[in-house]
Design a protein around this motif. Structure first.
Motif, short mmCIF file in Angstrom:
data_model
loop_
_atom_site.label_atom_id
_atom_site.label_comp_id
_atom_site.label_asym_id
_atom_site.label_seq_id
_atom_site.Cartn_x
_atom_site.Cartn_y
_atom_site.Cartn_z
N ALA A 75 45.98 36.84 59.71
CA ALA A 75 44.59 36.63 60.09
C ALA A 75 44.22 35.18 59.83
CB ALA A 75 43.67 37.57 59.31
N VAL A 76 43.75 34.49 60.87
CA VAL A 76 43.36 33.08 60.75
C VAL A 76 41.85 33.01 60.85
CG1 VAL A 76 43.61 30.77 61.74
CG2 VAL A 76 45.52 32.40 61.85
N GLU A 77 41.20 32.59 59.79
CA GLU A 77 39.74 32.63 59.70
C GLU A 77 39.20 31.33 59.11
OE1 GLU A 77 36.42 33.13 60.44
OE2 GLU A 77 37.20 35.19 60.66
N VAL A 78 38.24 30.72 59.82
CA VAL A 78 37.64 29.48 59.36
C VAL A 78 36.39 29.74 58.51
CG1 VAL A 78 36.13 29.14 61.38
CG2 VAL A 78 37.01 27.13 60.14
N ASP A 79 35.79 30.91 58.66
CA ASP A 79 34.56 31.27 57.94
C ASP A 79 34.94 31.82 56.57
OD1 ASP A 79 32.17 32.29 56.99
OD2 ASP A 79 31.64 33.34 58.83
N THR A 80 34.59 31.10 55.51
CA THR A 80 34.99 31.52 54.16
C THR A 80 34.39 32.88 53.79
OG1 THR A 80 33.14 30.28 53.20
CG2 THR A 80 35.27 29.16 53.35
N ARG A 81 33.23 33.23 54.34
CA ARG A 81 32.62 34.53 54.04
C ARG A 81 33.49 35.66 54.59
NH1 ARG A 81 27.59 34.77 57.19
NH2 ARG A 81 29.06 34.01 58.75
N ALA A 82 33.95 35.50 55.82
CA ALA A 82 34.80 36.52 56.42
C ALA A 82 36.18 36.53 55.75
CB ALA A 82 34.94 36.27 57.91
N ALA A 83 36.67 35.36 55.38
CA ALA A 83 37.97 35.29 54.71
C ALA A 83 37.95 36.09 53.42
CB ALA A 83 38.34 33.84 54.43
N ASP A 84 36.83 36.08 52.70
CA ASP A 84 36.72 36.85 51.46
C ASP A 84 36.88 38.35 51.73
OD1 ASP A 84 36.37 34.60 49.92
OD2 ASP A 84 34.18 34.72 49.91
N ILE A 85 36.37 38.80 52.87
CA ILE A 85 36.50 40.21 53.22
C ILE A 85 37.95 40.56 53.55
CG2 ILE A 85 35.85 41.95 54.94
CD1 ILE A 85 33.11 40.64 55.12
N ILE A 86 38.60 39.72 54.35
CA ILE A 86 40.00 39.96 54.69
C ILE A 86 40.87 39.94 53.44
CG2 ILE A 86 41.97 39.16 56.04
CD1 ILE A 86 39.62 40.30 57.69
N ARG A 87 40.53 39.06 52.50
CA ARG A 87 41.32 38.96 51.26
C ARG A 87 41.31 40.28 50.49
NH1 ARG A 87 39.08 34.77 49.75
NH2 ARG A 87 40.58 33.26 50.56
N GLU A 88 40.23 41.03 50.60
CA GLU A 88 40.15 42.31 49.90
C GLU A 88 41.12 43.35 50.46
OE1 GLU A 88 36.08 43.56 50.08
OE2 GLU A 88 35.42 42.14 48.56
N LEU A 89 41.57 43.15 51.71
CA LEU A 89 42.52 44.09 52.31
C LEU A 89 43.96 43.83 51.87
CD1 LEU A 89 41.34 44.25 56.05
CD2 LEU A 89 41.22 46.10 54.37
N ILE A 90 44.25 42.62 51.43
CA ILE A 90 45.63 42.24 51.14
C ILE A 90 46.30 43.12 50.10
CG2 ILE A 90 47.11 40.37 50.28
CD1 ILE A 90 45.27 38.38 51.68
N PRO A 91 45.62 43.51 48.99
CA PRO A 91 46.30 44.38 48.02
C PRO A 91 46.77 45.71 48.60
CG PRO A 91 44.35 43.40 47.04
CD PRO A 91 44.30 43.08 48.50
N PHE A 92 46.12 46.17 49.67
CA PHE A 92 46.52 47.42 50.29
C PHE A 92 47.71 47.24 51.23
CE2 PHE A 92 41.87 47.94 49.56
CZ PHE A 92 41.95 48.94 48.61
N TYR A 93 47.90 46.00 51.72
CA TYR A 93 48.98 45.70 52.67
C TYR A 93 49.68 44.40 52.24
CZ TYR A 93 46.28 49.00 55.47
OH TYR A 93 45.60 50.11 55.90
N PRO A 94 50.16 44.33 51.00
CA PRO A 94 50.69 43.06 50.49
C PRO A 94 51.90 42.53 51.25
CG PRO A 94 51.28 44.89 49.04
CD PRO A 94 50.31 45.43 50.04
#
Length: 279
Positions: A75-94
């Protein structure tokens, strides 16, 4: 790994993060999982493929892509607010989800994952066209591009010669790829709703791709030909020694750009490149 069904709802995630769609970033979010699942299915089987998603926003399409058999999703995201949301998914799909915080216009996406690669994205509408042209220059690197645009832009990409939407973008796209509109969505499918309908275009790059010099020549020829759309070619191509190019390719100089087929533009680009190489 968790089940997609057990993840917090997108609306709850948006509320918790205070993520409002910003017009300056061309954001219109897709929150309905039925729609995002349909989009994730449009490229065909993603089994073993590496997918790049540009502008994931709150991650609706990201979740659907993770629900496929894709080997990885970047996921390529320039908006830091949205990036924070995507980051929360990473532990589920490391092992399958990667976040790259970057401006996709300034990032070479081919460096982010190995082949075979796909791009699947609900593109930010304000930068969709330059993003696409950049990816067309890398046609050999992509197996398929499945991209959401404003409907009018998708129609331009897939337009036939002589039609009202036919122009530079469609010529470049169809020169490099097979282009099909595979899905249309009304404004109400998005949050907030855009002012226009949207459409997903699927682009499958041709086996043979132009090299960078030829691609640049095609850009010059189409820019000149459509720079003054109603002019005859002998006038619009004058700055590129148009009379010589037209004579060599056997194209009638009284024709207008919108009547030329893509093979005819290809011949003009090749003739222009040949003369440029001669100095």
């Amino acid at each position: 790994m968790t089940s997609l069904d057990n993840l917090e709802s997108l609306r709850d995630v948006i509320s918790r993060h205070g993520l409002d769609a910003r017009k300056a970033l061309g954001q219109h979010f897709l929150l309905d999982p039925d729609i995002t699942n349909r989009i994730a299915a449009l490229p065909g089987s993603l089994d073993g493929r590496h997918v790049v998603e540009v502008g994931p926003g709150p991650g609706g399409l990201t979740r659907s892509l993770l629900g496929t058999k894709a080997a990885s999703v970047t996921a390529v995201e320039v908006d830091t607010r949205a990036a924070d949301i995507i980051r929360e998914l990473i532990p589920f799909y490391p092992d399958r989800l990667k976040l790259v915080e970057a401006d996709a216009l300034k990032q070479d996406l081919t460096t982010l994952c190995p082949a075979p690669r796909h791009i699947v994205a609900n593109l930010p509408y304000n930068v969709a066209t330059p993003l696409l042209v950049g990816w067309l220059r890398q046609g050999k690197a992509w197996e398929r591009l499945t991209l959401m645009f404003q409907l009018e832009v998708a129609e331009r990409i897939c337009a036939a010669p002589g039609s009202s939407h036919y122009g530079r973008l469609g010529i470049l796209a169809q020169w490099c790829a097979r282009c099909d509109i595979v899905m249309k969505l009304p404004p109400g499918a998005f949050s907030p709703p855009p002012a226009v309908w949207s459409a997903v275009a699927c682009l499958t790059p041709h086996a043979e791709q132009p090299d960078p010099a030829l691609f640049k020549a095609m850009e010059r020829v189409t820019a000149a030909a459509f720079g003054q759309r109603r002019k005859m070619l002998r006038g619009s191509l004058k700055g590129l020694h148009g009379e010589r190019l037209l004579a060599e390719t056997g194209i009638d100089g009284t024709r207008r750009a919108e009547t030329l087929t893509i093979p005819e533009f290809d011949s003009l680009a090749r003739a222009h490149l040949a003369h440029s190489n001669k100095g």
